[in-house]
Scaffold this active site. Structure first.
Site, PDB file in Angstrom:
ATOM      1  N   HIS A   3       0.858  -1.190   0.000  1.00  0.00           N
ATOM      2  CA  HIS A   3       0.000   0.000   0.000  1.00  0.00           C
ATOM      3  C   HIS A   3       0.896   1.241   0.000  1.00  0.00           C
ATOM      4  O   HIS A   3       1.847   1.315   0.762  1.00  0.00           O
ATOM      5  CB  HIS A   3      -0.881  -0.043   1.262  1.00  0.00           C
ATOM      6  CG  HIS A   3      -1.669   1.198   1.496  1.00  0.00           C
ATOM      7  ND1 HIS A   3      -1.530   1.968   2.634  1.00  0.00           N
ATOM      8  CD2 HIS A   3      -2.617   1.805   0.740  1.00  0.00           C
ATOM      9  CE1 HIS A   3      -2.364   2.992   2.575  1.00  0.00           C
ATOM     10  NE2 HIS A   3      -3.025   2.917   1.433  1.00  0.00           N
ATOM     11  N   HIS A  80       2.380  11.222  -1.589  1.00  0.00           N
ATOM     12  CA  HIS A  80       1.403  10.837  -0.558  1.00  0.00           C
ATOM     13  C   HIS A  80       1.535  11.868   0.563  1.00  0.00           C
ATOM     14  O   HIS A  80       2.282  11.681   1.510  1.00  0.00           O
ATOM     15  CB  HIS A  80       1.690   9.427  -0.041  1.00  0.00           C
ATOM     16  CG  HIS A  80       0.668   8.940   0.946  1.00  0.00           C
ATOM     17  ND1 HIS A  80       0.992   8.203   2.067  1.00  0.00           N
ATOM     18  CD2 HIS A  80      -0.680   9.090   0.983  1.00  0.00           C
ATOM     19  CE1 HIS A  80      -0.105   7.919   2.738  1.00  0.00           C
ATOM     20  NE2 HIS A  80      -1.137   8.442   2.110  1.00  0.00           N
TER      21      HIS A  80
END
Length: 288
Positions: A3, A80
């Protein structure tokens, strides 16, 4: 799978990503580098780089791409919350492994795009062509893809692209062929219930499918564990229950397909997922 696969490297000197809410932007503008160091503890979901992940057995990569404000090089970056490495460097690192291991296959899932115009998508598509060339498998029906088929055609890369651009390029698989339901919870029990329900509801054919064994911190969770970070506050504590769920799964059309996690080196996550494949060889009807 991993992830936020690229988050092993997050640049604390970079600006905040364009997808971050105004509260985060203001927090960083007030507290500067200190704020970014704290953010990194919660944004970095992996510690191993691409080569190490591949060596350990990871074959699915969750990739999120962004332009960087006022970037003189006009590069594309993994992102991110804060910016990570240049996309080109990451793709080349994966390609080096594939060249050394011609029977290995990877799934590259480009599922979030930030600040991307048409020209940036064109640049990324060209980058994929230049890096992987004939290693990329054109989009076909998911149930037609077997390792034998890929080996015969010498394909090693399946690229999933969650943007309308995918319909224009033969080697881009549409994003809907790689659904990844997200539980968005800090509660392990709720996560497991969600994962189980998602598998029950998944379509039997026509797409791949991701089970995200991932807990997502709320703002209050971050405030309480601000100095310790995601790994210590959430992932390590929840690991035994999450791994118990993984161990009890079956692979195949009516079961799990791709399983992703944070900090994939923890416990025996990778070896446990790999072992699920062997149930398909033990006389089960499910061989897709």
């Amino acid at each position: 799978g991993s992830h936020d696969s690229f988050s092993f490297y997050i640049d604390e000197a970079s600006p905040v990503g364009p997808e971050q809410p105004e509260t985060v932007q203001n927090f960083v503008s007030v507290f500067g580098t200190v704020a970014k160091k704290l953010m990194r503890k919660w944004l970095a979901t992996q510690t191993m780089n691409f080569t190490s992940q591949l060596g350990a057995g990871i074959r699915y990569f969750d990739l999120r791409i962004s332009t960087k404000p006022r970037d003189p090089d006009n590069e594309l970056y993994f992102a991110h919350g804060l910016f990570s490495a240049k996309v080109k460097e990451g793709l080349e690192e994966i390609n080096a492994f594939l060249t050394e291991h011609p029977k290995e296959v990877v799934f590259l899932d480009f599922n979030h795009f930030y600040g991307m115009q048409k020209c940036h998508h064109e640049k990324l598509v060209q980058m994929l062509k230049d890096t992987y060339g004939n290693k990329m498998c054109p989009a076909i029906f998911a149930h037609e893809v077997s390792l034998q088929y890929l080996w015969e055609k010498e394909y090693q890369v399946l690229v999933f692209y969650h943007s309308p651009v995918a319909v224009e390029v033969a080697f881009l698989w549409p994003g809907q062929m790689m659904p990844a339901p997200w539980a968005n919870t800090t509660d392990t029990e709720k996560l497991i219930q969600f994962l189980q329900a998602s598998i029950t509801e998944r379509r039997k054919k026509g797409s791949f499918f991701i089970s995200q064994v991932v807990l997502t911190p709320k703002a209050s969770t971050v405030v309480k564990g601000v100095a310790s970070g995601l790994r210590e506050t959430i992932t390590e504590r929840a690991l035994p229950a999450m791994m118990e769920w993984v161990r009890t799964q079956k692979a195949g059309e009516s079961g799990v397909n791709i399983i992703t996690a944070d900090f994939v080196e923890l416990g025996d996550f990778i070896s446990t997922v790999i072992k699920l494949n062997y149930s398909l060889d033990e006389g089960e009807d499910d061989t897709t």
